[in-house]
Motif scaffolding. Structure first.
Motif, short mmCIF file in Angstrom:
data_model
loop_
_atom_site.label_atom_id
_atom_site.label_comp_id
_atom_site.label_asym_id
_atom_site.label_seq_id
_atom_site.Cartn_x
_atom_site.Cartn_y
_atom_site.Cartn_z
N GLY A 49 -22.00 20.23 21.13
CA GLY A 49 -23.38 19.87 21.47
C GLY A 49 -23.80 20.29 22.87
O GLY A 49 -24.92 20.04 23.29
N MET A 50 -22.87 20.91 23.64
CA MET A 50 -23.21 21.31 25.00
C MET A 50 -23.94 22.66 25.04
O MET A 50 -24.73 22.93 25.94
CB MET A 50 -21.94 21.45 25.85
CG MET A 50 -21.41 20.14 26.38
SD MET A 50 -19.88 20.39 27.30
CE MET A 50 -18.67 20.06 26.04
N ALA A 51 -23.64 23.54 24.08
CA ALA A 51 -24.17 24.91 24.14
C ALA A 51 -25.69 24.94 24.06
O ALA A 51 -26.33 25.73 24.75
CB ALA A 51 -23.56 25.76 23.03
N LEU B 64 -12.20 15.50 27.74
CA LEU B 64 -13.55 15.13 27.29
C LEU B 64 -14.61 16.03 27.92
O LEU B 64 -15.62 15.57 28.45
CB LEU B 64 -13.83 13.65 27.59
CG LEU B 64 -12.91 12.67 26.85
CD1 LEU B 64 -13.22 11.23 27.26
CD2 LEU B 64 -13.02 12.82 25.34
N GLY B 65 -14.37 17.31 27.92
CA GLY B 65 -15.31 18.30 28.43
C GLY B 65 -14.83 19.66 27.95
O GLY B 65 -13.75 19.77 27.32
N ALA B 66 -15.61 20.69 28.26
CA ALA B 66 -15.25 22.03 27.80
C ALA B 66 -14.29 22.72 28.78
O ALA B 66 -13.35 23.41 28.38
CB ALA B 66 -16.50 22.88 27.63
N GLY B 67 -14.51 22.52 30.07
CA GLY B 67 -13.68 23.18 31.08
C GLY B 67 -12.43 22.36 31.36
O GLY B 67 -12.51 21.15 31.57
N VAL B 68 -11.27 23.03 31.34
CA VAL B 68 -10.02 22.29 31.57
C VAL B 68 -9.48 22.51 32.98
O VAL B 68 -8.37 22.09 33.30
CB VAL B 68 -8.91 22.67 30.55
CG1 VAL B 68 -9.13 21.97 29.23
CG2 VAL B 68 -8.81 24.16 30.36
N VAL C 236 -9.60 12.01 28.31
CA VAL C 236 -9.95 11.88 29.73
C VAL C 236 -10.90 12.96 30.25
O VAL C 236 -10.90 14.10 29.76
CB VAL C 236 -8.66 11.95 30.60
CG1 VAL C 236 -7.84 10.69 30.42
CG2 VAL C 236 -7.83 13.19 30.31
N TRP C 237 -11.67 12.59 31.25
CA TRP C 237 -12.45 13.56 32.02
C TRP C 237 -12.13 13.29 33.49
O TRP C 237 -12.34 12.20 33.98
CB TRP C 237 -13.94 13.41 31.73
CG TRP C 237 -14.77 14.39 32.49
CD1 TRP C 237 -15.71 14.10 33.45
CD2 TRP C 237 -14.74 15.83 32.39
NE1 TRP C 237 -16.26 15.26 33.93
CE2 TRP C 237 -15.69 16.34 33.30
CE3 TRP C 237 -14.00 16.73 31.61
CZ2 TRP C 237 -15.92 17.70 33.47
CZ3 TRP C 237 -14.23 18.09 31.77
CH2 TRP C 237 -15.18 18.57 32.69
N LYS C 238 -11.58 14.32 34.17
CA LYS C 238 -11.20 14.23 35.58
C LYS C 238 -10.42 12.95 35.91
O LYS C 238 -10.86 12.13 36.73
CB LYS C 238 -12.45 14.36 36.45
CG LYS C 238 -13.11 15.73 36.27
CD LYS C 238 -14.20 15.97 37.30
CE LYS C 238 -14.75 17.38 37.12
NZ LYS C 238 -15.97 17.63 37.83
N PRO D 21 -27.72 19.70 39.88
CA PRO D 21 -26.46 18.96 40.05
C PRO D 21 -25.56 18.92 38.80
O PRO D 21 -25.32 17.85 38.25
CB PRO D 21 -26.95 17.57 40.43
CG PRO D 21 -28.25 17.44 39.71
CD PRO D 21 -28.86 18.80 39.64
N HIS D 22 -25.05 20.06 38.39
CA HIS D 22 -24.13 20.14 37.23
C HIS D 22 -24.69 19.36 36.04
O HIS D 22 -24.02 18.49 35.48
CB HIS D 22 -22.73 19.64 37.62
CG HIS D 22 -21.65 20.20 36.71
ND1 HIS D 22 -20.45 20.66 37.18
CD2 HIS D 22 -21.60 20.38 35.37
CE1 HIS D 22 -19.70 21.09 36.17
NE2 HIS D 22 -20.40 20.93 35.06
N MET D 23 -25.94 19.70 35.69
CA MET D 23 -26.61 18.97 34.62
C MET D 23 -26.91 19.83 33.40
O MET D 23 -27.46 19.37 32.42
CB MET D 23 -27.93 18.36 35.14
CG MET D 23 -28.85 19.29 35.94
SD MET D 23 -29.39 20.81 35.12
CE MET D 23 -30.89 20.22 34.32
N GLY E 185 -21.84 27.78 34.73
CA GLY E 185 -20.41 27.76 34.41
C GLY E 185 -19.59 27.00 35.41
O GLY E 185 -19.51 25.76 35.36
N ARG E 186 -18.96 27.73 36.32
CA ARG E 186 -18.11 27.11 37.33
C ARG E 186 -18.39 27.73 38.69
O ARG E 186 -18.63 28.94 38.81
CB ARG E 186 -16.63 27.34 36.97
CG ARG E 186 -16.11 26.45 35.86
CD ARG E 186 -16.08 24.99 36.30
NE ARG E 186 -15.54 24.08 35.31
CZ ARG E 186 -16.26 23.32 34.49
NH1 ARG E 186 -17.57 23.38 34.50
NH2 ARG E 186 -15.67 22.49 33.66
N GLY E 187 -18.32 26.90 39.74
CA GLY E 187 -18.63 27.36 41.09
C GLY E 187 -17.65 28.39 41.60
O GLY E 187 -18.01 29.31 42.34
C1 GLV Z 1 -18.48 20.40 32.04
O1 GLV Z 1 -18.60 21.03 33.05
C2 GLV Z 1 -17.48 20.65 31.05
O2 GLV Z 1 -16.59 21.47 31.30
O3 GLV Z 1 -17.55 20.04 29.98
#
Ligand code: GLV
Length: 311
Positions: free
Chosen positions: A90-92, A64-68, A44-46, A274-276, A222-224
């Motif tokens: 593949g995000m780095a 399904l993302g890096a940040g939990v 899942v993502w969000k 926009p968080h891209m 990173g994060r807001g």
């Molecule tokens: C995106 O922000 C993530 O955490 O994968």
């Protein structure tokens, strides 16, 4: 095993996971309730709170993302279910490119030239060499460490910071409170790649910003929640004269989408995206998801998220 996928692009994930894991039944949140209740795993993502509460005998959750942060802050999150998150996946690389763009923006004075262009002013600034442009990267997880290595290889003297000591070839690593103060005093650009946890919330505040050298710049893919917005605006000044902070490039915000009324949108020294910075390419992420599901199903141990630490 039955895996329930929740994602903006759920059907694509469903198809891709089904071909990677032929032994599994892959569902989406569109499946009937009784089917969803039988899910062994969530990928899942969000997800909405209700979806997290549905499965009756959940064995694991794949983020399904890096940040939990979004998952850990969800009140529907069941206790004691192992959580696995994507690591780099593949995000780095695209995040590293985002940071490179930001560093060049300031090091090659693109911010100044843009302001000059508005005034039709033709004036060249003496160039500062990369080796005279130290960069600090806060957060040396899978993504932070890779990004630090990339920019060090580009020729920027690179400092990294994490809570506990780390060693990364080519990067001067600092840790703990003293290490943070040392790093802040040395860098011309500061890059934020920390997770959103109670310990990192507003780590960029009046005090930490005041430690940066005059004219430093900030890049946040990173994060807001890492930034105290009032302190940031204060350090940036009115936009015309250069404040203590020269400019900021921001990709993540406490509330997304960034509200229309936010002063960040129109601030002349802030670039908003926009968080891209780090889209998740399916390929590598799929390998990690499939391998995590097989490992969990086999009852073998793997690296899971520590909900208390928040990453
Ligand atoms: C995106 O922000 C993530 O955490 O994968």
């Amino acid at each position: 095993m039955k895996v329930l996928v929740h994602h903006d692009d759920a059907e694509r994930w469903q198809k891709a996971l089904a071909s990677r894991l032929p032994e599994a039944e892959i569902l989406t949140s569109a499946a009937p309730t009784d089917k969803r209740r039988q899910a062994d795993y969530l990928a899942v993502w969000k997800p909405p709170e209700s979806l997290l509460r549905e499965p009756e005998a959940l064995k694991g959750i794949i983020n399904l993302g890096a940040g939990v942060d979004a998952l850990l802050n969800n009140p529907g999150l069941p206790a004691d279910v192992p959580i696995v998150k994507l690591r780099d996946a593949g995000m780095a690389e695209p995040i590293g490119d985002y940071v490179r763009y930001g560093l060049l923006h300031f090091q090659r004075d693109f911010d100044r030239y843009r302001r000059q262009q508005r005034r039709r002013e033709w004036r060249e600034h003496a160039m500062t060499d990369k080796d005279d442009w130290p960069v600090g990267v806060l957060g040396l997880g899978a993504i932070g460490a890779r990004v630090a290595t990339m920019i060090a290889a580009d020729g920027f003297p690179t400092h990294g910071w994490s809570r506990s000591p780390k060693h990364i070839d080519g990067v001067t690593c600092h840790h703990g409170d003293n290490g943070l103060a040392t790093l802040l005093g040395r860098v011309k650009s500061l890059v934020l790649l920390l997770p959103d946890t109670p310990a990192t919330r507003h780590i960029i505040n009046d005090e930490t910003l005041s430690r940066l050298p005059e004219g430093a710049s900030l890049i946040n893919p990173g994060r807001g929640s890492l930034i105290n917005e009032a302190a940031l605006l204060d350090a940036l000044g009115d936009g015309e004269t250069e404040g203590r902070l020269r400019g900021a490039i921001l990709d993540a915000f406490p509330e997304e989408p960034l509200p229309e009324a936010s002063p960040l949108w129109s601030h002349p020294r802030i670039r908003v995206t926009p968080h891209m910075a780090g889209p998740t390419p399916l390929g590598e992420a799929l390998d990690q998801v499939a391998s995590a599901l097989r490992t969990l199903e086999a009852g073998e141990s793997l690296d899971t998220v520590d909900p208390t630490a928040g990453y």
